[in-house]
Design a protein around this motif. Structure first.
Motif, PDB file in Angstrom:
ATOM      1  N   TRP A 186      -0.673   4.561  -8.468  1.00 22.84           N
ATOM      2  CA  TRP A 186      -1.472   3.701  -7.587  1.00 22.84           C
ATOM      3  C   TRP A 186      -2.710   3.170  -8.315  1.00 22.84           C
ATOM      4  O   TRP A 186      -3.201   2.085  -8.000  1.00 22.84           O
ATOM      5  N   ASN A 187      -3.203   3.913  -9.296  1.00 24.86           N
ATOM      6  CA  ASN A 187      -4.336   3.410 -10.076  1.00 24.86           C
ATOM      7  C   ASN A 187      -3.954   2.149 -10.846  1.00 24.86           C
ATOM      8  O   ASN A 187      -4.732   1.194 -10.928  1.00 24.86           O
ATOM      9  N   VAL A 188      -2.747   2.151 -11.395  1.00 25.00           N
ATOM     10  CA  VAL A 188      -2.269   0.970 -12.120  1.00 25.00           C
ATOM     11  C   VAL A 188      -2.077  -0.197 -11.160  1.00 25.00           C
ATOM     12  O   VAL A 188      -2.479  -1.335 -11.439  1.00 25.00           O
ATOM     13  N   VAL A 189      -1.473   0.072 -10.005  1.00 23.17           N
ATOM     14  CA  VAL A 189      -1.235  -0.986  -9.012  1.00 23.17           C
ATOM     15  C   VAL A 189      -2.564  -1.577  -8.541  1.00 23.17           C
ATOM     16  O   VAL A 189      -2.728  -2.800  -8.460  1.00 23.17           O
ATOM     17  N   ALA A 190      -3.522  -0.693  -8.217  1.00 22.49           N
ATOM     18  CA  ALA A 190      -4.834  -1.164  -7.742  1.00 22.49           C
ATOM     19  C   ALA A 190      -5.526  -1.979  -8.823  1.00 22.49           C
ATOM     20  O   ALA A 190      -6.151  -3.010  -8.535  1.00 22.49           O
ATOM     21  N   SER A 191      -5.422  -1.551 -10.084  1.00 25.32           N
ATOM     22  CA  SER A 191      -6.029  -2.287 -11.189  1.00 25.32           C
ATOM     23  C   SER A 191      -5.400  -3.679 -11.326  1.00 25.32           C
ATOM     24  O   SER A 191      -6.101  -4.680 -11.527  1.00 25.32           O
ATOM     25  N   LEU A 214      -0.704  -0.294   1.380  1.00 22.69           N
ATOM     26  CA  LEU A 214      -2.086  -0.615   1.736  1.00 22.69           C
ATOM     27  C   LEU A 214      -2.994   0.609   1.671  1.00 22.69           C
ATOM     28  O   LEU A 214      -4.084   0.563   1.099  1.00 22.69           O
ATOM     29  N   GLU A 215      -2.558   1.687   2.279  1.00 27.02           N
ATOM     30  CA  GLU A 215      -3.392   2.893   2.278  1.00 27.02           C
ATOM     31  C   GLU A 215      -3.682   3.347   0.843  1.00 27.02           C
ATOM     32  O   GLU A 215      -4.808   3.729   0.511  1.00 27.02           O
ATOM     33  N   SER A 216      -2.663   3.290  -0.001  1.00 27.93           N
ATOM     34  CA  SER A 216      -2.788   3.833  -1.349  1.00 27.93           C
ATOM     35  C   SER A 216      -3.682   2.985  -2.245  1.00 27.93           C
ATOM     36  O   SER A 216      -4.558   3.513  -2.941  1.00 27.93           O
ATOM     37  N   VAL A 217      -3.476   1.659  -2.252  1.00 26.12           N
ATOM     38  CA  VAL A 217      -4.313   0.826  -3.129  1.00 26.12           C
ATOM     39  C   VAL A 217      -5.748   0.758  -2.611  1.00 26.12           C
ATOM     40  O   VAL A 217      -6.704   0.715  -3.399  1.00 26.12           O
ATOM     41  N   VAL A 247     -12.418   4.128   3.088  1.00 30.68           N
ATOM     42  CA  VAL A 247     -11.829   2.907   3.641  1.00 30.68           C
ATOM     43  C   VAL A 247     -12.049   2.879   5.150  1.00 30.68           C
ATOM     44  O   VAL A 247     -11.847   3.885   5.840  1.00 30.68           O
ATOM     45  N   THR A 248     -12.453   1.723   5.677  1.00 32.84           N
ATOM     46  CA  THR A 248     -12.611   1.550   7.125  1.00 32.84           C
ATOM     47  C   THR A 248     -11.304   1.019   7.701  1.00 32.84           C
ATOM     48  O   THR A 248     -10.747   0.042   7.199  1.00 32.84           O
ATOM     49  N   TYR A 249     -10.820   1.686   8.741  1.00 33.35           N
ATOM     50  CA  TYR A 249      -9.598   1.255   9.424  1.00 33.35           C
ATOM     51  C   TYR A 249      -9.967   0.782  10.823  1.00 33.35           C
ATOM     52  O   TYR A 249     -10.634   1.507  11.572  1.00 33.35           O
ATOM     53  N   ILE A 250      -9.533  -0.425  11.166  1.00 32.84           N
ATOM     54  CA  ILE A 250      -9.748  -0.955  12.513  1.00 32.84           C
ATOM     55  C   ILE A 250      -8.386  -1.337  13.091  1.00 32.84           C
ATOM     56  O   ILE A 250      -7.603  -2.036  12.435  1.00 32.84           O
ATOM     57  N   HIS A 251      -8.125  -0.863  14.308  1.00 34.00           N
ATOM     58  CA  HIS A 251      -6.813  -1.090  14.924  1.00 34.00           C
ATOM     59  C   HIS A 251      -6.936  -1.998  16.145  1.00 34.00           C
ATOM     60  O   HIS A 251      -7.814  -1.795  16.988  1.00 34.00           O
ATOM     61  N   PHE A 252      -6.051  -2.974  16.213  1.00 34.64           N
ATOM     62  CA  PHE A 252      -6.044  -3.943  17.311  1.00 34.64           C
ATOM     63  C   PHE A 252      -4.748  -3.840  18.105  1.00 34.64           C
ATOM     64  O   PHE A 252      -3.735  -3.340  17.611  1.00 34.64           O
ATOM     65  N   GLY A 310       3.758   1.041  -6.087  1.00 36.13           N
ATOM     66  CA  GLY A 310       3.557   2.269  -6.843  1.00 36.13           C
ATOM     67  C   GLY A 310       3.867   3.509  -6.041  1.00 36.13           C
ATOM     68  O   GLY A 310       4.470   3.458  -4.967  1.00 36.13           O
ATOM     69  N   VAL A 311       3.406   4.625  -6.563  1.00 35.56           N
ATOM     70  CA  VAL A 311       3.731   5.919  -5.975  1.00 35.56           C
ATOM     71  C   VAL A 311       2.615   6.907  -6.299  1.00 35.56           C
ATOM     72  O   VAL A 311       1.948   6.798  -7.337  1.00 35.56           O
ATOM     73  N   ASP A 312       2.415   7.848  -5.400  1.00 38.26           N
ATOM     74  CA  ASP A 312       1.413   8.899  -5.610  1.00 38.26           C
ATOM     75  C   ASP A 312       2.042   9.987  -6.474  1.00 38.26           C
ATOM     76  O   ASP A 312       2.791  10.832  -5.992  1.00 38.26           O
TER      77      ASP A 312
END
Length: 375
Positions: A362-367, A25-28, A57-62, A161-163
């Motif tokens: 990660w660019n490929v995964v996000a695409s 999640l963080e990466s894509v 990216v906005t992160y909200i924690h519950f 994917g991977v960084d």
């Protein structure tokens, strides 16, 4: 588009406690946020603020105790174009009630549509309410539509994917420095290193790998086996199974090292010092992300023919697939073959790195993920 990712209730994002879904999640999100408005919802952690922004990216924690109700309340107040739910098909119904105009995408990382996980009626309703179902492997896709044929047109595999920037093969200048530094720290000089990274649980098969040691050191007494991981993410408590591993490992104390939980940011350095990576999973693994990490590090892979793991291994090109996955000798056979042929080890490692660059950045995964949204 305004996109929200909903993580599971297990671990927080950013992935300070590890976790394949959390890293994904963080990466894509970091890539997708360059063109779209992205929010990630996850559980609270004492080391994270309840609301923050990182890399656009906005992160909200519950709270963990009221996680889903608090998410429902948030979605009642904030409208999103795409609601991407991770690995929780049973949440779809409740989320659809408040996100009435959103396109719902469900990503499935495990066998969440199995009979013991979801009833047939609930499964059908979930499939009806989702626009697309993204799976981490073809194997996971088949577990869905073999039970729910109506899902087949909605299911699409998007590999993780991977960084690539954080992994440095040992043939590079930086990789060579990391290799030397970590080996010095661990007391490994010219030894040939077999690496295992993952939870120390029976389903992951570390005990099978330990049993392979006699067959390996008979041919290669310079071999060393390094296990990285604990019984659960960031939990270094020793349970019965881990204690058993330590006891068996003590029988080969000159050949085995155990390293407890390592922060995700430190994992690349450990791959850089390895000669061979082994995934000895005994369960039908969805597709362990360590395969992508080993490829990025330029390390040949030996994996079990379980679940989705073989899907990213081209046998005899970037590694070997073990059919007799419960047999220690089967792993020893391929490990010995590689240790006997260092040039083959390097050739496989280089092929794996190239494959990772072409298919698993990660660019490929996000695409690939964006193409699902845009459909």
């Amino acid at each position: 588009m305004k996109i929200v990712f909903i993580a599971t209730e297990k671990l927080p994002v950013p992935p300070i406690r590890g976790g394949a879904i959390q890293i994904y999640l963080e990466s894509v999100a970091a890539t997708i946020s360059k063109k779209h408005d992205v929010t990630i919802l996850s559980v609270q952690d004492p080391e994270l603020p309840n609301i923050e922004s990182r890399n656009g990216v906005t992160y909200i924690h519950f709270s963990k105790e009221n996680y889903l109700p608090e998410i429902i309340e948030h979605l009642r107040m904030v409208r999103y174009d795409v609601v991407h739910i991770c690995n929780r098909p049973l949440w779809v119904r409740e989320i659809r009630k408040v996100a009435v105009d959103a396109q719902i995408v469900l990503s499935v990382h495990n066998e969440m549509f199995a009979e013991e996980k979801i009833s047939f009626a609930d499964g059908l309703e979930c499939i009806h309410e989702t626009k697309k179902i993204v799976t981490v492997s073809d194997y996971i896709g088949t577990t869905i539509y073999s039970r729910f044929p109506s899902a087949k047109q909605k299911v699409k595999t998007v590999y993780s994917g991977v960084d690539l920037q954080t992994f440095h093969p040992k043939w590079t200048q930086q990789g060579a420095k990391i290799n030397e530094s970590i080996r010095k720290e661990l007391g490994l000089k010219n030894e040939k290193v077999i690496l295992f990274v993952g939870r120390l649980s029976k389903v992951k098969g570390p005990h099978i790998l330990l049993q392979a040691i006699p067959n390996i050191i008979t041919e290669h007494p310079e071999a060393r086996m390094v296990f990285v991981g604990s019984k659960w993410f960031s939990d270094n408590q020793v349970n019965h199974f881990v204690r058993h591993l330590y006891t068996v490992g003590a029988m080969y104390k000159d050949y085995v090292k155990f390293i407890q939980f390592v922060q995700p940011k430190d994992i690349p350095s450990l791959f850089a010092m390895a000669d061979v990576f082994v995934c000895s999973s005994q369960w039908q693994e969805p597709l362990a992300r360590v395969h992508y990490e080993a490829m990025a590090a330029g390390v040949p892979i030996i994996t079990s023919r379980r679940g989705g793991n073989p899907e990213v291994i081209e046998h005899e090109k970037n590694g070997y697939v073990v059919d007799d996955f419960a047999n220690p000798e089967a792993y020893a056979k391929w490990i010995n073959a590689l240790f006997t042929n260092p040039s083959l080890m390097e050739k496989m490692g280089r092929y794996g790195r190239t494959k990772a660059e072409k298919e698993f950045s990660w660019n490929v995964v996000a695409s690939n993920l964006l193409s699902v949204y845009e459909e």
